[in-house]
Design an enzyme around this catalytic site. Structure first.
Site, PDB file in Angstrom:
ATOM      1  CD  GLU A  26      14.055   3.592 -39.858  1.00  0.00           C
ATOM      2  OE1 GLU A  26      13.245   2.889 -40.463  1.00  0.00           O
ATOM      3  OE2 GLU A  26      13.719   4.273 -38.875  1.00  0.00           O
TER       4      GLU A  26
ATOM      5  CB  THR B 214      11.932  -1.932 -43.656  1.00  0.00           C
ATOM      6  OG1 THR B 214      11.636  -0.542 -43.777  1.00  0.00           O
ATOM      7  CG2 THR B 214      10.758  -2.698 -44.241  1.00  0.00           C
TER       8      THR B 214
ATOM      9  CE  LYS C   9       8.064   2.135 -37.588  1.00  0.00           C
ATOM     10  NZ  LYS C   9       8.875   1.556 -38.677  1.00  0.00           N
TER      11      LYS C   9
END
Length: 213
Positions: A45, A73, A133
């Site tokens: 990522e 993000t 997450k």
């Protein structure tokens, strides 16, 4: 990017670790990606607050077939659209943005939204998250994952923050379906020294810890 294959769960399941890269240049990124694949890791990522993030995502997509390349993000629809246009195969958010989750679900793009409280975790899952997450897992630790897994046992949890070589196995034992790892995986010292052989060995050690899950 539609000619490219979408996110591969098969590759992800070989090593359910999402490596989080922040603030790395493309030149170094290639070496990291090679070391990553060599160790048998496949899901990476790039955070959208990395300089040139979209360019890095595009290049990794075109140069490495055995990588799942995602964007992290992602805080809003603007980030989301930039990430997807660059070819991101999955999306990770630090927070719960309903529109982002619903859009990803509608477009068939795996999404791992960040959540913290039981209510947020349940909400993220009910909106269609691929896994939730748990962020930041640093303070909450393994016990929190155990506690959440008991009543919310259908929800796939991906603790991120505070996961290390030393404790990664205990997170899986507690019921996590994967983990997100940043600085504990991408050892800054090894990268700075250009020791990608050492980095690959470190990756392999981390991967060995989750063998059998």
């Amino acid at each position: 990017m539609s000619n490219k294959k979408s996110f591969s769960w098969k590759l992800y399941n070989r090593a359910p670790i999402v490596g989080i890269v922040r603030g790395v240049s493309m030149g170094v990124m290639r070496d990291i990606a090679n070391a990553y694949l060599k160790a048998g890791l496949h899901t990476i990522e790039i955070t959208m607050n990395t300089a040139g993030a979209t360019e890095i995502i595009s290049k990794l997509r075109s140069e490495f077939n055995d990588l799942n390349v995602g964007a992290g993000t992602v805080c809003n629809m603007e980030d989301y659209e930039r990430a997807v246009a660059a070819g991101a195969q999955f999306i990770v958010t630090p927070i719960l943005d309903e529109t982002v989750i619903k859009t990803a679900v509608a477009q068939g793009i795996p999404i791992f939204p960040g959540a913290y409280s039981p209510t947020e975790i349940y909400k993220a899952w009910s909106l269609g998250a691929s896994a939730v997450k748990i962020f930041p897992a640093t303070q909450l630790g393994v016990q929190f994952i155990k506690d959440i897994s008991a009543p919310l046992n259908n929800i796939k949890l991906l603790p991120t923050g505070g996961v290390s070589l030393e404790n990664i196995r205990s997170f899986f034992e507690a019921g996590a379906v994967g983990v997100g790892m940043g600085s504990s995986l991408f050892n800054k010292k090894l990268i700075k020294e250009g020791n990608f052989e050492g980095l690959s060995d470190h990756f392999a050690k981390v991967k060995a810890e989750v063998k059998g899950f």
